[in-house]
Enzyme design. Sequence first.
Site: not given
Ligand code: GCO
Ligand code: MG
Length: 404
Positions: A37, A147, A159, A212, A214, A238, A264, A285, A341, A404
């Site tokens: 992404n 979530r 976010y 999350d 983040h 998360e 992730e 993840r 997810e 972010w």
């Molecule tokens: C989630 C992720 C996404 C990411 C996104 C970035 O837990 O689903 O944090 O929201 O921000 O996949 O490309």
């Molecule tokens: Mg995430």
Amino acid sequence: MRITSAKVVVTSPGRNFVTLKIETDEGVYGIGDATLNGRELAVASYLTEHVVPLLIGRDPARIEDTWQYLYQGAYWRRGPVTMSAIAAVDTALWDIKGKVAGLPVYQLLGGRSRDGVTVYGHASAETTDGLLKEVDRFVALGYKAVRIQTGVPGLPSTYGVGHAGTTYEPANAESALPEESAWSTEKYLAHVPSVFAQVRAEFGPTLGLLHDVHHRLTPIEAARLGKSLEPYTPYWIEDPVRAELQEGFRLIRQHTTTPIAVGEVFNSIWDCQQLIQEQLIDFVRTTVVHAGGITHLRRIFDLASLYHVRSGSHGATDLSPVCLSAALQLDISIPNFGLQEYMPHSAETDAVFPHGYTFADGYLQPSDEPGLGVDLDEEAAAEYPYRPAYLPVNRLEDGTVHPW
Ligand code: GCO
Ligand code: MG
């Protein structure tokens, strides 16, 4: 059987996706997701310029050998671009192997370990009242876990919460430059416990509640958050902190029993080795497209299973239906599955990637078609040209750049 051609398809049915299609001399083909992404064309170019020429003439049955050839052969190891490219090849080869065998890939991985793949959905709203309605909607659909994300009073956007009533969507192509959002850790930490308290009070003790962070906190702030949420028994928090410093999680662990899910943004087993082996996390993840494909992700999950760490694969909409189809093959077969997810894709995306997985009563079922059970409609894909899109950038209220 030999690989005769491979091509990269970039399409944007609502959002950008990069897909690798590998064809063979026996007419069987396989596809793999290569979407990174906000940096999509880097992987497309890596594949087209540096990987496709190496695939022609190879035996598609040699999945492990091809993985090692691309990984060790690159010399420059790991990293999201390299590992997404390798993942796409690996996924496409598993698709071919399943089609040749006449079996869904999960049968080649040992068969079902469970009856369905439990998923969590994204409930989000600006306000807690709005969130309660959203959670209710997911519960009515049968979800066992959600979530929960809300706006933070005093911050213009946050976010994980959609703009003006729309669902949250990672990255958009509305402006030529990344959007910017503002952040205050104090405002956030002062707000989140009340959100959990209200959702838990309304929906009882057993609904899985996830959140999350983040990557936005420091370890001691994350410890404070985990502790403050303990009365509401989160299923997981998360990415509480940036995970480059894996030992930082020791500090969180010393203070809270709130389970932690991370991974992730990881690309390899080396990125989560310490977190897993020191039992600093509860869920890993990583997923197929960003962690080297089915072959490498299975290696990560096997390591995790030794340390009571379960899977919790990333499944946001920027991971294509090809990735989700592949992830489900692992989810249904590994012994240490935790939760998957699930953000349903748009109708346009689903039309470009016809797939056989289905959702019912909180569970996804992988397709029973040979291979991954997902396809790429190239004609439909050609109707959606690539549109540059960035993920947002975050700043503290004083202007300092912040995760972010
Ligand atoms: C989630 C992720 C996404 C990411 C996104 C970035 O837990 O689903 O944090 O929201 O921000 O996949 O490309
Ligand atoms: Mg995430």
